[in-house]
Scaffold this motif. Sequence first.
Motif, PDB file in Angstrom:
ATOM      1  N   LEU A 469      13.332 -35.872  13.078  1.00  0.00           N
ATOM      2  CA  LEU A 469      13.563 -35.387  11.724  1.00  0.00           C
ATOM      3  C   LEU A 469      14.410 -34.123  11.717  1.00  0.00           C
ATOM      4  O   LEU A 469      15.263 -33.936  10.850  1.00  0.00           O
ATOM      5  N   ARG A 508      17.550 -36.302  -6.586  1.00  0.00           N
ATOM      6  CA  ARG A 508      17.335 -36.925  -5.275  1.00  0.00           C
ATOM      7  C   ARG A 508      18.588 -37.710  -4.882  1.00  0.00           C
ATOM      8  O   ARG A 508      19.185 -38.402  -5.704  1.00  0.00           O
ATOM      9  N   GLY A 526      16.312 -39.021   2.713  1.00  0.00           N
ATOM     10  CA  GLY A 526      16.188 -38.619   1.316  1.00  0.00           C
ATOM     11  C   GLY A 526      16.144 -37.112   1.177  1.00  0.00           C
ATOM     12  O   GLY A 526      15.422 -36.432   1.915  1.00  0.00           O
ATOM     13  N   THR A 528      15.467 -34.286  -1.789  1.00  0.00           N
ATOM     14  CA  THR A 528      15.002 -34.076  -3.162  1.00  0.00           C
ATOM     15  C   THR A 528      14.952 -32.581  -3.436  1.00  0.00           C
ATOM     16  O   THR A 528      14.418 -31.812  -2.621  1.00  0.00           O
ATOM     17  N   VAL A 535      13.359 -30.985  -0.285  1.00  0.00           N
ATOM     18  CA  VAL A 535      12.351 -31.746   0.461  1.00  0.00           C
ATOM     19  C   VAL A 535      13.080 -32.905   1.138  1.00  0.00           C
ATOM     20  O   VAL A 535      13.880 -33.599   0.509  1.00  0.00           O
ATOM     21  N   ILE A 536      12.833 -33.073   2.429  1.00  0.00           N
ATOM     22  CA  ILE A 536      13.480 -34.161   3.171  1.00  0.00           C
ATOM     23  C   ILE A 536      12.447 -35.204   3.521  1.00  0.00           C
ATOM     24  O   ILE A 536      11.306 -34.885   3.882  1.00  0.00           O
ATOM     25  N   ASP A 537      12.842 -36.469   3.422  1.00  0.00           N
ATOM     26  CA  ASP A 537      11.969 -37.556   3.883  1.00  0.00           C
ATOM     27  C   ASP A 537      12.804 -38.553   4.674  1.00  0.00           C
ATOM     28  O   ASP A 537      13.857 -39.016   4.231  1.00  0.00           O
ATOM     29  N   GLU A 541       8.415 -39.404   7.629  1.00  0.00           N
ATOM     30  CA  GLU A 541       7.932 -38.027   7.505  1.00  0.00           C
ATOM     31  C   GLU A 541       8.508 -37.395   6.241  1.00  0.00           C
ATOM     32  O   GLU A 541       9.566 -37.770   5.756  1.00  0.00           O
ATOM     33  N   ARG A 542       7.787 -36.392   5.755  1.00  0.00           N
ATOM     34  CA  ARG A 542       8.238 -35.670   4.565  1.00  0.00           C
ATOM     35  C   ARG A 542       7.922 -34.189   4.774  1.00  0.00           C
ATOM     36  O   ARG A 542       6.790 -33.821   5.063  1.00  0.00           O
ATOM     37  N   GLN A 543       8.965 -33.329   4.653  1.00  0.00           N
ATOM     38  CA  GLN A 543       8.786 -31.908   4.921  1.00  0.00           C
ATOM     39  C   GLN A 543       9.629 -31.078   3.952  1.00  0.00           C
ATOM     40  O   GLN A 543      10.679 -31.515   3.474  1.00  0.00           O
ATOM     41  N   GLN A 544       9.119 -29.855   3.672  1.00  0.00           N
ATOM     42  CA  GLN A 544       9.922 -28.891   2.929  1.00  0.00           C
ATOM     43  C   GLN A 544      11.072 -28.446   3.825  1.00  0.00           C
ATOM     44  O   GLN A 544      10.911 -28.294   5.043  1.00  0.00           O
TER      45      GLN A 544
END
Length: 673
Positions: A469, A508, A526, A528, A535-537, A541-544
Amino acid sequence: MFTKILIANRGEIACRVAATARRMGIRTVAVYSEADAGSKHVAVCDEAVLIGPAAAKESYLVGQKIIEVAKATGAQAIHPGYGFLSENAGFADAVQAAGLVFIGPPGSSMRAMGSKSAAKQLMEGANVPLVPGYHGDNQEPAFLREQADRIGYPVLLKASAGGGGKGMRVVERSEDFEAALASCKREAISSFGDDKVLVEKYLIRPRHIEIQVFADTHGNCVYLHERDCSVQRRHQKVLEEAPAPGMTPERRSAMGEAAVNAARAVGYVGAGTVEFIANQDGSFYFMEMNTRLQVEHPVTEMITGTDLVEWQLRVAAGQPLPKKQHELAIHGHAIEARIYAENPEKGFLPSIGTLRHMDTPAAVEFELGAFGLDPAAVRVDSGVREGDAISPYYDPMIAKLIVWGADRNQALARLSQALSEFQIVGLATNIAFLKRLVEGEAFSSADLDTGLIDRHGETLFPAPSPAPLGALALAALSLSSSEDQRGSANPAEPWAQAHGWRMNSAYRRVLSFADEFTGANHYQVGLTYDAKGWVIDANGERQQLDLVRSEGAELTIRLGETSLHGSVRRDGDLFHVFTGGRHYTLAYNDPMAHAGEQEAAGGRLTAPMPGKVVAVLAVAGKDVKKGEPLVIMEAMKMEHTIAAPSDGLVEEVLYQVGDQVADGAPLLAFKAA
């Protein structure tokens, strides 16, 4: 001492000789081909003269042109470097006949050692142990096969006049002998103009250990200890180190004395290397002598505190050797890694292209510390610069990365770190492979032999793993930042803001990337924008995500609770992400830029690189089995076999023997069964 010398070579060795000569107050003359007009070695020499077209046989291999340039420019001596004319006895004789000094051994020494067969017969007379084999003049295929059957398989076929791993084949079975012999002879005649081969027993798990020797015209001859060059691919060296791990003082003395005796037997003068093949039990056999300076000579310099090029110049000028045998102690440990433009995952095929970006580890070039002061920890010898091209005409080596440590463990750690800092964009390289090799259990524990790479293929050539990521985040923010910079010239205007704020909903966007060289992984990244930033996904995974600092290609980001640093170099639609000691090459799929493009029609096997067709084994209209060789190409004097990807039918053969083909050109039409 000389006041001016001509360097009859190119690349890093020409640059190295020029640097040493300059330090000694000697002016240098470079020769160059049309392909090398803007090369580094031309820039670093005091004078430079064009000697012909790109093809080596019309430029760097034309000895008479080089001699004429030397005389016209007032050079007193010619340094041949290595490769090209460095081991050409006729050229050495011609240089001397022209009243110039050849910085190397006399032609008689080259002739004695130039033929592997003759050299082995000479060593046999001097009671130097030899590997069982046939080294005679009878070259009838049937007779050679009989000798191989007598010796016992596996056997090694080797070009008698060869070197550098060219013209060598390992034959496992009698029924494979004829095809291997034909291929070996083709490569030998192309590379050396002589298709004579010798047949030897192929030792299981041997080590390749060579002894650096040096002799002067006053009767002095010394050995500067050994180098272990066991780690090889295609019989060409990948890593070299000095001293050899596990070498006892007794064995070192025995091998060193044997090497000196071999040099004395042929009246040797200058730098040379006596190569031995060694069993794991400590026994060793003479293999050959290279009558020139070796590519891997820097590791010897690093542990002995010498400049071997300076020694060459002094000996050629008639001076005695700078040191006696008892003064040549070993200090620390040195390892050299050859940085090549090649793709290890595709059988180490050379890679052709432009060095769009090259960032080397912090290094001190050519500075050798006296004992009591450590030598430079990292050294880079290179004959190219950022912006230079790696062409199909010459060897694809980019640089030699040499590290020194107080012991082997420290040298290994420094080499791993230096490889992490080596950044190249524009073509495929072996840097990631070298890092896996250096950090692998076999090499780090010194479990060495010439089959190490093949034996550990599973770990050295792992299945492609997805980019993490963090690497995707660096690429995404680099792309976003570059788009910001293309905005309005007035950053105060609201239309110039590209941070993603929207009045009634979150903004997004989805970026599409894929692994460039393998195509094994595709990524939908992604981004957003919310009240806290991005915010990345991706990858589940999804993280600030926040951009902390951006200075050119260098980025520092915060991913969740983790800070991450890296650099991103963009080359068209390719994003080269360097982070955590890894290099990720991500192809960005811009749907607007590639609208309407279609995949090329399948069913045509293509050339893996520019080269010449040397054999066509396929016949139109004939069914073939998976793995069956169809076409053999030659590029950079190495043969590459194009095999059937599956069972199928050869519909059409598009090239014939002798044809030159471009990279990616379809060689034949093929229909899978």
